[in-house]
Design a protein around this motif. Structure first.
Motif, mmCIF file in Angstrom:
data_model
loop_
_atom_site.group_PDB
_atom_site.id
_atom_site.type_symbol
_atom_site.label_atom_id
_atom_site.label_comp_id
_atom_site.label_asym_id
_atom_site.label_seq_id
_atom_site.Cartn_x
_atom_site.Cartn_y
_atom_site.Cartn_z
ATOM 1 N N MET A 1 0.795 -1.169 -0.051
ATOM 2 C CA MET A 1 -0.022 0.050 0.078
ATOM 3 C C MET A 1 0.794 1.174 -0.004
ATOM 4 N N LYS A 2 2.017 1.159 0.526
ATOM 5 C CA LYS A 2 2.829 2.458 0.749
ATOM 6 C C LYS A 2 3.523 2.772 -0.613
ATOM 7 N N ILE A 3 3.896 1.777 -1.317
ATOM 8 C CA ILE A 3 4.342 1.998 -2.961
ATOM 9 C C ILE A 3 3.234 2.633 -3.545
ATOM 10 N N GLY A 8 1.436 7.246 -6.382
ATOM 11 C CA GLY A 8 0.146 8.353 -6.532
ATOM 12 C C GLY A 8 0.835 9.826 -6.419
ATOM 13 N N TRP A 9 1.574 9.913 -5.251
ATOM 14 C CA TRP A 9 2.093 11.323 -5.273
ATOM 15 C C TRP A 9 3.158 11.451 -5.970
ATOM 16 N N VAL A 10 4.079 10.892 -6.506
ATOM 17 C CA VAL A 10 4.915 11.282 -7.827
ATOM 18 C C VAL A 10 4.204 11.576 -9.123
ATOM 19 N N VAL A 16 1.375 18.153 -12.062
ATOM 20 C CA VAL A 16 1.515 19.645 -11.910
ATOM 21 C C VAL A 16 2.791 20.194 -12.553
ATOM 22 N N VAL A 17 3.875 19.513 -12.388
ATOM 23 C CA VAL A 17 4.969 19.910 -13.032
ATOM 24 C C VAL A 17 5.029 20.205 -14.437
ATOM 25 N N ILE A 18 4.335 19.425 -15.173
ATOM 26 C CA ILE A 18 4.085 19.113 -16.544
ATOM 27 C C ILE A 18 3.112 20.384 -16.903
#
Length: 155
Positions: A1-3, A8-10, A16-18
């Protein structure tokens, strides 16, 4: 689940950056960007309207962009489609084509319209007015065939 949470965050950060990276837009200051093409091929008013509605956005130096083009990755996808469209046929560059190339491009236009390949389905999804009826296809193909006749003589 942590992965999954990290992925998801990445992905969110990348999205957002794109948004700050913008491809060049295909917009010209020149108001007669297809004048040479239209003067030479003499489309009727109805055919000219069909060309404006179905062809010029991707096959000339002036694209009318919808609001969603401001959202990446859609902006990159559209820029690629326009670039590819102009590689195959660029009405704004018509004056620089040889008579043989003009004849071939009009022949390809006829084939693509006849086979239902143009305008692209992706384009007609968001531009309902660009979906050609059988009568409009025939009108466009008849005009292109007539326009081709001048290049057979020129060769």
């Amino acid at each position: 689940m942590k992965i999954l949470k990290i992925v998801g965050w990445v992905a969110l950060i990348a999205l957002v950056v794109i948004q700050f990276i913008r491809p060049d837009k295909n917009i010209t200051e020149n108001t007669d960007y297809v004048a040479a093409f239209e003067a030479e091929t003499a489309p009727s008013v109805e055919v000219k309207q069909l060309l404006e509605t179905t062809c010029y956005d991707c096959h000339s130096d002036n694209t009318t962009y919808p609001w969603y083009n401001n959202v990446a990755p859609v902006s990159f996808w559209m820029a690629h489609h326009v670039e590819e469209g102009k590689e195959h046929l660029d009405f704004s560059d018509w004056a620089n084509y040889s008579a043989k190339k003009k004849d071939h491009k009009l022949e390809e236009l006829i084939e693509e319209v006849e086979e239902g390949e143009m305008p692209l389905k992706e384009y007609t999804w968001t531009h309902g007015e660009a979906k050609l009826t059988e009568a409009q296809k025939k009108l466009l193909m008849d005009w292109a065939q007539e326009a081709r006749s001048q290049y057979h003589i020129a060769q």
